[in-house]
Design an enzyme around this catalytic site. Structure first.
Site, PDB file in Angstrom:
ATOM      1  N   GLU A  20       0.833  -1.193   0.000  1.00  0.00           N
ATOM      2  CA  GLU A  20       0.000   0.000   0.000  1.00  0.00           C
ATOM      3  C   GLU A  20       0.877   1.256   0.000  1.00  0.00           C
ATOM      4  O   GLU A  20       1.966   1.259   0.574  1.00  0.00           O
ATOM      5  CB  GLU A  20      -0.904   0.007   1.235  1.00  0.00           C
ATOM      6  CG  GLU A  20      -2.061  -0.970   1.145  1.00  0.00           C
ATOM      7  CD  GLU A  20      -3.003  -0.653   0.005  1.00  0.00           C
ATOM      8  OE1 GLU A  20      -3.517   0.473  -0.066  1.00  0.00           O
ATOM      9  OE2 GLU A  20      -3.223  -1.548  -0.834  1.00  0.00           O
TER      10      GLU A  20
ATOM     11  N   HIS B 228      -3.558   3.836  -5.171  1.00  0.00           N
ATOM     12  CA  HIS B 228      -4.636   2.913  -4.816  1.00  0.00           C
ATOM     13  C   HIS B 228      -5.901   3.686  -4.450  1.00  0.00           C
ATOM     14  O   HIS B 228      -6.439   3.586  -3.345  1.00  0.00           O
ATOM     15  CB  HIS B 228      -4.237   1.988  -3.669  1.00  0.00           C
ATOM     16  CG  HIS B 228      -5.097   0.755  -3.592  1.00  0.00           C
ATOM     17  ND1 HIS B 228      -4.971  -0.198  -2.637  1.00  0.00           N
ATOM     18  CD2 HIS B 228      -6.121   0.335  -4.395  1.00  0.00           C
ATOM     19  CE1 HIS B 228      -5.862  -1.152  -2.816  1.00  0.00           C
ATOM     20  NE2 HIS B 228      -6.571  -0.856  -3.889  1.00  0.00           N
TER      21      HIS B 228
END
Length: 313
Positions: free
Chosen positions: A261, A281
Site C-alpha cells: 500500500e 490505490h
C-alpha cells in the site's frame, strides 16, 4: 457483543457511526478508532476484547489475529482479503465477510480516466500549456475502433467491457470462468495479449494470478499497446513492466496498485518508467463508494448476528 472499528473507513465519523448504530447498535457496543496504526501491539490492544472487528485494507497478520482472543467475525470493508491472515482465521473458525460490489462503478470510472489520460496525453498537455507550449508532439489517439482486452470478468471487468463497447471498442476477454457477455469475444491469455491495443486487469490476487503478467506476457503485447492495472499490484511483475516501458516494448501503462500500500518507495521501478501514470490505490475511493461500502459492511455484521451471514469468504 463488542464491535471495534479498528481504522477509519473514509466516511465522516458521525455518518459512519449512524450507519453502524442503525445496523447493529441495539445489540452491540461500538468502539471507533479514527487513526490508522500498523504495529502489532497497538492493533492487538485495540482488538483484544472485540467479538467483531471492522477493517478496510489495514494488514492483519497472524500475530494480530491470535492476539484478538474473542474475535469471531472480521467484517472487511474491502473486496480483496489478501491483507488478512486467512489461515489464522480458519484455524480459529473466525468468519470473514467482504464488501464485494461497492466499488464497481468507482474502479470502472478510473480505468477510463487513466486510459484517456494515456491516450490523449492530458497530463503532459496540462504541463505544456502552463509553459506557453502547444500541442506539438502531444497528438493522441481515439478509443473508437481499438481492440480492448479485459482480463478477469467479474463484476468490475464485465462493467469495463460494457463501457469499452460504448466507446466503440472491439472487446475481447480472458477469464478462468466464462460467462455470457454480449459483444465480447473470448480468447486465451496469450492470444488476447497479442491481439489487443489496450489490456485492463481485473483479477483477484491469489497463487494463480500472482505474477501472471511478467516478462514473457509483456513481450507478446503490441508495441503500441497500453496496460491498465487497477486490480492488485503483484499480478504484474513491476520490474518487467518498467523495463518494457523504458525499452519501448509497449507504449504506456497506468497503475493504481503496487506490491504494498502507498506510500510507494521513491526507488520503486515503476516510478522511474517512461509513459506511466501512477495513482495511490484510489480506484475504489469515491465519496459514493465509501458510503456504499460502510452500508454493506455493517449489513454483513447484522446478518452475521442474525445467524444468516452473507458475503462470507
Amino acid at each position: 457483543m463488542k464491535l471495534v472499528i479498528i481504522e477509519p473507513l473514509g466516511v465522516e465519523k458521525e455518518t459512519l457511526l449512524e450507519i453502524a448504530d442503525k445496523a447493529v447498535g441495539r445489540d452491540t457496543e461500538i468502539v471507533y478508532y479514527d487513526t490508522r496504526v500498523t504495529d502489532d501491539a497497538t492493533l492487538i490492544e485495540r482488538g483484544k476484547d472485540a467479538d467483531i472487528i471492522v477493517v478496510a485494507n489495514l494488514p492483519l497478520n497472524e500475530t494480530v489475529i491470535d492476539g484478538c482472543k474473542n474475535l469471531k467475525l472480521l467484517a472487511v470493508a474491502f473486496t480483496g482479503i489478501d491483507h488478512i491472515a486467512v489461515e489464522a482465521c480458519r484455524k480459529r473458525n473466525i468468519t470473514i465477510c467482504n464488501c464485494a460490489g461497492y466499488s464497481n462503478a468507482a474502479v470502472s470510472d478510473l480505468v477510463f480516466g487513466l486510459l484517456i489520460n494515456l491516450y490523449r496525453n492530458i497530463i503532459p498537455c496540462n504541463e505544456v500549456v502552463r509553459k506557453s507550449g502547444t500541442k506539438d508532439g502531444l497528438v493522441g489517439f481515439e478509443l473508437e475502433g481499438k481492440k480492448f482486452g479485459v482480463i478477469g470478468t467479474g463484476a468490475i471487468g464485465s462493467r469495463v467491457a460494457a463501457i469499452a463497447q460504448a466507446f466503440g471498442c472491439e472487446v475481447y476477454a480472458y477469464s478462468r470462468t466464462r460467462k455470457d457477455l454480449p459483444g465480447v469475444t473470448w480468447m486465451e491469455l496469450g492470444e488476447l495479449l497479442e491481439t489487443c491495443d489496450i489490456i485492463s486487469l481485473h483479477v483477484p490476487l491469489n497463487e494463480k494470478t500472482r505474477g501472471m503478467i511478467g516478462e514473457a506476457e509483456l513481450a507478446k503485447m503490441k508495441p503500441g499497446a497500453v496496460l491498465i492495472n487497477t486490480a492488485r499490484g503483484p499480478v504484474v511483475d513491476s520490474a518487467a513492466l518498467a523495463k518494457a516501458l523504458n525499452d519501448g516494448q509497449i507504449a504506456g501503462a497506468a497503475v493504481d496498485v503496487f506490491e504494498t500500500e502507498p506510500p510507494v518507495p521513491e526507488d520503486h521501478p515503476l516510478l522511474h518508467a517512461k509513459n506511466l501514470i501512477a495513482t495511490p490505490h484510489v480506484a475504489f475511493a469515491t465519496k459514493e463508494a465509501l458510503i456504499k461500502r460502510a452500508i454493506i459492511d455493517f449489513d454483513n455484521v447484522r446478518k452475521y448476528l442474525d445467524g444468516t451471514p452473507q458475503n462470507v469468504m
